[in-house]
Design a protein around this motif. Structure first.
Motif, PDB file in Angstrom:
ATOM      1  N   LYS A 328       1.191   1.366   4.467  1.00 34.84           N
ATOM      2  CA  LYS A 328       0.605   0.232   3.732  1.00 34.84           C
ATOM      3  C   LYS A 328       0.211   0.623   2.304  1.00 34.84           C
ATOM      4  CE  LYS A 328      -2.155  -0.400   7.510  1.00 34.84           C
ATOM      5  NZ  LYS A 328      -1.465   0.443   8.446  1.00 34.84           N
ATOM      6  N   ILE A 329       0.136   1.955   2.099  1.00 33.96           N
ATOM      7  CA  ILE A 329      -0.194   2.469   0.766  1.00 33.96           C
ATOM      8  C   ILE A 329       0.814   3.578   0.449  1.00 33.96           C
ATOM      9  CG2 ILE A 329      -1.911   3.821  -0.545  1.00 33.96           C
ATOM     10  CD1 ILE A 329      -4.100   2.487   1.141  1.00 33.96           C
ATOM     11  N   ILE A 330       1.315   3.602  -0.789  1.00 29.57           N
ATOM     12  CA  ILE A 330       2.188   4.713  -1.214  1.00 29.57           C
ATOM     13  C   ILE A 330       1.592   5.302  -2.496  1.00 29.57           C
ATOM     14  CG2 ILE A 330       4.501   5.390  -2.012  1.00 29.57           C
ATOM     15  CD1 ILE A 330       5.652   3.093  -0.352  1.00 29.57           C
ATOM     16  N   ILE A 331       1.410   6.609  -2.499  1.00 33.38           N
ATOM     17  CA  ILE A 331       0.913   7.288  -3.704  1.00 33.38           C
ATOM     18  C   ILE A 331       2.089   8.079  -4.276  1.00 33.38           C
ATOM     19  CG2 ILE A 331      -0.848   8.855  -4.647  1.00 33.38           C
ATOM     20  CD1 ILE A 331      -2.191   6.554  -3.232  1.00 33.38           C
ATOM     21  N   GLU A 332       2.579   7.663  -5.436  1.00 33.23           N
ATOM     22  CA  GLU A 332       3.767   8.316  -6.018  1.00 33.23           C
ATOM     23  C   GLU A 332       3.359   9.630  -6.697  1.00 33.23           C
ATOM     24  OE1 GLU A 332       7.128   5.175  -7.280  1.00 33.23           O
ATOM     25  OE2 GLU A 332       5.564   5.410  -8.754  1.00 33.23           O
ATOM     26  N   MET A 333       3.340  10.716  -5.939  1.00 30.95           N
ATOM     27  CA  MET A 333       2.982  11.997  -6.553  1.00 30.95           C
ATOM     28  C   MET A 333       4.176  12.651  -7.251  1.00 30.95           C
ATOM     29  SD  MET A 333      -0.188  12.249  -6.388  1.00 30.95           S
ATOM     30  CE  MET A 333      -0.441  13.913  -6.988  1.00 30.95           C
ATOM     31  N   LEU A 346       8.690  -3.758  -1.564  1.00 33.69           N
ATOM     32  CA  LEU A 346       7.501  -3.306  -0.823  1.00 33.69           C
ATOM     33  C   LEU A 346       6.239  -3.988  -1.340  1.00 33.69           C
ATOM     34  CD1 LEU A 346       8.497   0.454  -0.546  1.00 33.69           C
ATOM     35  CD2 LEU A 346       8.234  -1.144   1.365  1.00 33.69           C
ATOM     36  N   THR A 347       6.167  -4.189  -2.663  1.00 34.62           N
ATOM     37  CA  THR A 347       4.996  -4.861  -3.227  1.00 34.62           C
ATOM     38  C   THR A 347       4.897  -6.289  -2.687  1.00 34.62           C
ATOM     39  OG1 THR A 347       5.215  -3.535  -5.200  1.00 34.62           O
ATOM     40  CG2 THR A 347       3.837  -5.454  -5.401  1.00 34.62           C
ATOM     41  N   LYS A 348       6.044  -6.956  -2.640  1.00 33.49           N
ATOM     42  CA  LYS A 348       6.049  -8.341  -2.094  1.00 33.49           C
ATOM     43  C   LYS A 348       5.568  -8.357  -0.652  1.00 33.49           C
ATOM     44  CE  LYS A 348       9.157 -10.847  -5.024  1.00 33.49           C
ATOM     45  NZ  LYS A 348      10.483 -10.431  -5.467  1.00 33.49           N
ATOM     46  N   VAL A 352       0.547  -1.440  -1.168  1.00 31.69           N
ATOM     47  CA  VAL A 352      -0.072  -1.074  -2.451  1.00 31.69           C
ATOM     48  C   VAL A 352       0.549   0.250  -2.893  1.00 31.69           C
ATOM     49  CG1 VAL A 352      -2.227  -0.491  -3.637  1.00 31.69           C
ATOM     50  CG2 VAL A 352      -2.226  -2.217  -1.815  1.00 31.69           C
ATOM     51  N   ILE A 353       1.187   0.245  -4.059  1.00 27.55           N
ATOM     52  CA  ILE A 353       1.838   1.470  -4.550  1.00 27.55           C
ATOM     53  C   ILE A 353       1.134   1.925  -5.827  1.00 27.55           C
ATOM     54  CG2 ILE A 353       4.020   2.564  -5.208  1.00 27.55           C
ATOM     55  CD1 ILE A 353       5.500   0.293  -3.807  1.00 27.55           C
ATOM     56  N   VAL A 354       0.654   3.171  -5.809  1.00 29.58           N
ATOM     57  CA  VAL A 354       0.065   3.707  -7.044  1.00 29.58           C
ATOM     58  C   VAL A 354       1.197   4.413  -7.791  1.00 29.58           C
ATOM     59  CG1 VAL A 354      -1.677   5.182  -8.085  1.00 29.58           C
ATOM     60  CG2 VAL A 354      -2.147   4.071  -5.901  1.00 29.58           C
ATOM     61  N   PRO A 355       1.522   3.948  -9.011  1.00 31.39           N
ATOM     62  CA  PRO A 355       2.691   4.493  -9.713  1.00 31.39           C
ATOM     63  C   PRO A 355       2.455   5.931 -10.187  1.00 31.39           C
ATOM     64  CG  PRO A 355       1.489   3.017 -11.150  1.00 31.39           C
ATOM     65  CD  PRO A 355       0.818   2.932  -9.812  1.00 31.39           C
ATOM     66  N   ASP A 356       3.567   6.649 -10.283  1.00 30.96           N
ATOM     67  CA  ASP A 356       3.539   8.054 -10.732  1.00 30.96           C
ATOM     68  C   ASP A 356       2.756   8.268 -12.029  1.00 30.96           C
ATOM     69  OD1 ASP A 356       5.390   6.611 -12.206  1.00 30.96           O
ATOM     70  OD2 ASP A 356       7.096   7.904 -11.770  1.00 30.96           O
ATOM     71  N   ILE A 357       2.931   7.371 -12.996  1.00 31.82           N
ATOM     72  CA  ILE A 357       2.315   7.618 -14.307  1.00 31.82           C
ATOM     73  C   ILE A 357       0.788   7.561 -14.235  1.00 31.82           C
ATOM     74  CG2 ILE A 357       4.301   7.016 -15.745  1.00 31.82           C
ATOM     75  CD1 ILE A 357       3.106   4.267 -16.212  1.00 31.82           C
ATOM     76  N   LEU A 358       0.258   7.056 -13.113  1.00 29.66           N
ATOM     77  CA  LEU A 358      -1.186   7.147 -12.882  1.00 29.66           C
ATOM     78  C   LEU A 358      -1.471   8.231 -11.827  1.00 29.66           C
ATOM     79  CD1 LEU A 358      -4.107   6.142 -13.093  1.00 29.66           C
ATOM     80  CD2 LEU A 358      -3.539   4.337 -11.454  1.00 29.66           C
ATOM     81  N   LYS A 408      -3.102 -10.119 -13.384  1.00 30.73           N
ATOM     82  CA  LYS A 408      -2.772 -10.662 -12.051  1.00 30.73           C
ATOM     83  C   LYS A 408      -1.445 -10.077 -11.550  1.00 30.73           C
ATOM     84  CE  LYS A 408      -5.186 -15.082 -12.456  1.00 30.73           C
ATOM     85  NZ  LYS A 408      -5.983 -14.719 -13.622  1.00 30.73           N
ATOM     86  N   THR A 409      -1.368  -8.766 -11.590  1.00 25.95           N
ATOM     87  CA  THR A 409      -0.130  -8.125 -11.150  1.00 25.95           C
ATOM     88  C   THR A 409      -0.435  -6.807 -10.441  1.00 25.95           C
ATOM     89  OG1 THR A 409       2.068  -7.448 -11.810  1.00 25.95           O
ATOM     90  CG2 THR A 409       0.309  -6.869 -13.323  1.00 25.95           C
ATOM     91  N   HIS A 410       0.630  -6.088 -10.048  1.00 25.95           N
ATOM     92  CA  HIS A 410       0.435  -4.826  -9.320  1.00 25.95           C
ATOM     93  C   HIS A 410       0.259  -3.649 -10.284  1.00 25.95           C
ATOM     94  CE1 HIS A 410       4.656  -3.798  -9.953  1.00 25.95           C
ATOM     95  NE2 HIS A 410       4.989  -4.996  -9.481  1.00 25.95           N
ATOM     96  N   LEU A 411      -0.083  -2.488  -9.699  1.00 23.25           N
ATOM     97  CA  LEU A 411      -0.508  -1.344 -10.526  1.00 23.25           C
ATOM     98  C   LEU A 411       0.599  -0.781 -11.414  1.00 23.25           C
ATOM     99  CD1 LEU A 411      -2.685   0.430  -7.793  1.00 23.25           C
ATOM    100  CD2 LEU A 411      -3.528  -0.813  -9.801  1.00 23.25           C
ATOM    101  N   LYS A 412       1.856  -0.895 -10.971  1.00 22.68           N
ATOM    102  CA  LYS A 412       2.942  -0.347 -11.809  1.00 22.68           C
ATOM    103  C   LYS A 412       3.094  -1.161 -13.094  1.00 22.68           C
ATOM    104  CE  LYS A 412       7.782   0.953 -11.865  1.00 22.68           C
ATOM    105  NZ  LYS A 412       7.957   2.340 -11.470  1.00 22.68           N
TER     106      LYS A 412
END
Ligand code: NAD
Length: 425
Positions: A328-333, A346-348, A352-358, A408-412
């Protein structure tokens, strides 16, 4: 099929269009300022001369010197290095660091070289790019298959050439030209841990915002190298349950998805002895493979865990396997582990995906503290360094979380827009 750089540009361009950023400015921004291609001849142990190809892509220096790691891998391409340099520019802007973006790489399988050959190659690469790097120009660091030892060879070669050229660059600035150096050789205590540590700070902030408790969250980690190992260690220290890990030779998890937390220090010790994690099912102080199950890397990605942490390579979650992802959560390391299409899909679906650049900005943040320490002729303690990384990562998370709420959008999309707003104009 288009290459990775074209794909990366397309996805950033689409985001910038959606949020009404100036299209001409974005087009200009996306191209690297300069890409250097070099050839490095090395005399091998058997007397043969082999020529290796290397690259340095200097993407953008609007916010400060170009900054980015050097990768040694047989699959390195010019397009891959250009893409990674573009992502570095965005990442430094997201973390609010006074840096631009760069990346370097050599096409080589380092496992096929002796240590002496690897040292010659590392020194040869620095000779080839000497003129374009410097503490205020371009500051390299480690990446896949490069480490503090290799950075130590590189900085020593840089100092040697500077002396030959009678450059008069002060010694501390010679050291500040590289980060990720050995701790005893002007490096930062805490730099090797920085990326994994920073990722766990982000994860803690995220679960807090989502109202979840670490103890209830199972995690599978793909890649047990520098990033994956420290991520696993700090996440376990913070109460998360690491239930599966993998390296290039395969993965290990509990039988029948019962998911008991792996004993990460023991898995690390076992991997050191066996050279792989696949035989290291270690839980509650003992390693016993009969209770665990070696699985493939593909199967690890599809496990029914709460949190998935890809920490190896680009594009591992893509159109082929996106429908099978259960986390349910992906952390892009890793950099770019989730393809653009998979991200959308997946976002749709509510992942919840935390993008690599963060998520993986802790590495370059550690590098920034090392660079600052060299420039100021100081030596920070490990606790001080980790505290500073924690503060910068928490701030970055807050900024991106708020940006996502505003837009009003996702983290990426939020982090891309946040970075572009700083970099354009
Ligand atoms: P590393 O070389 O130390 O580790 C890579 C790990 O991935 C190894 O355990 C390797 O066995 C494993 N691996 C390779 N192929 C695999 C596969 N097909 N499936 C599963 N595992 C596989 O590299 P690293 O420094 O840990 O970097 C990993 C990723 O993190 C890269 O994308 C890198 O660009 C990114 N990154 C690294 C840093 C850093 O500070 N090292 C910072 C930011 C981002």
């Amino acid at each position: 099929m288009s290459d990775i750089f074209t794909e990366a540009k397309k996805s950033i361009f689409a985001i910038s269009k959606k949020f009404n950023l100036d299209q001409d400015e974005v087009k200009d921004f996306l191209e690297p300022h300069r890409v250097i291609e070099v050839e490095i001849p090395i005399k091998l142990k058997n007397g043969q001369i082999k020529v290796f190809k290397g690259f340095r892509s200097q993407h953008n220096n609007r916010l400060g010197p170009y900054k980015g790691g050097i990768r040694f891998h047989q699959n390195v391409t010019r397009e891959e290095i250009m893409t990674l340099s573009l992502w570095m520019t965005l990442k430094c802007a997201v973390a609010d660091l006074p840096y631009g973006g760069a990346k370097g790489g050599i096409i080589v399988d380092p496992k096929t070289l002796t240590e002496q050959e690897l040292e010659k190659l590392s020194r040869g690469y620095i000779r080839a790019i000497y003129d374009v790097i410097g503490s205020d120009k371009d500051v390299p660091a480690p990446d896949v298959n490069t480490n503090p030892k290799i950075m130590g060879w590189m900085v020593s070669e840089y100092i040697k050439i500077s002396n030959e050229k009678k450059s008069n660059i002060p010694e501390n600035l010679l050291y500040a030209t590289f980060t990720g150096k050995p701790d005893r050789d002007h490096g930062l205590a805490g730099r090797v841990e920085a990326t994994g540590f920073g990722g766990v700070i982000i994860l803690k902030e995220l679960v807090r915002k989502l109202g979840l408790k670490p103890e209830t969250q199972t995690i599978a980690i793909q890649g047990f190298g520098n990033v994956g190992q420290y991520f696993a260690q700090f996440a376990a220290d913070n109460g998360f349950k690491i239930v599966a890990v993998s390296d290039s030779k395969g993965a290990i998890t509990e039988k029948n998805h019962k998911f008991r937390a792996l004993d990460i220090p023991l898995v690390l010790k076992c991997k050191k002895e066996k050279g792989m994690v696949a035989g290291c099912y270690c839980v509650g102080g003992v390693c016993d493979l009969t209770k665990g199950r070696p699985i493939s890397n593909e199967a690890l990605l599809e496990l029914p865990v709460d949190i998935l942490v890809p920490a190896a390579f680009e594009n591992v979650i893509n159109e082929k396997n996106m429908t099978k992802i259960k986390a349910k959560i992906i952390i892009e390391m890793a950099n770019g582990p989730v393809s653009y299409r998979a991200y959308e899909y997946l976002t749709k679906k509510g992942v919840v995906i935390v993008p690599d650049i963060l998520a993986n900005a802790g590495g370059v943040t550690g590098s920034y503290i090392e660079w600052k320490q060299n420039i100021e002729n100081k030596k920070y303690k490990k606790e001080e360094a980790l505290k500073m990384i924690e503060g910068i990562m928490e701030m970055a998370f807050d900024n991106i979380w708020n940006e996502a709420k505003n837009l009003k959008t996702h983290l990426k999309e939020a982090s891309t827009v946040h970075a572009l707003k700083k970099l354009l104009g």
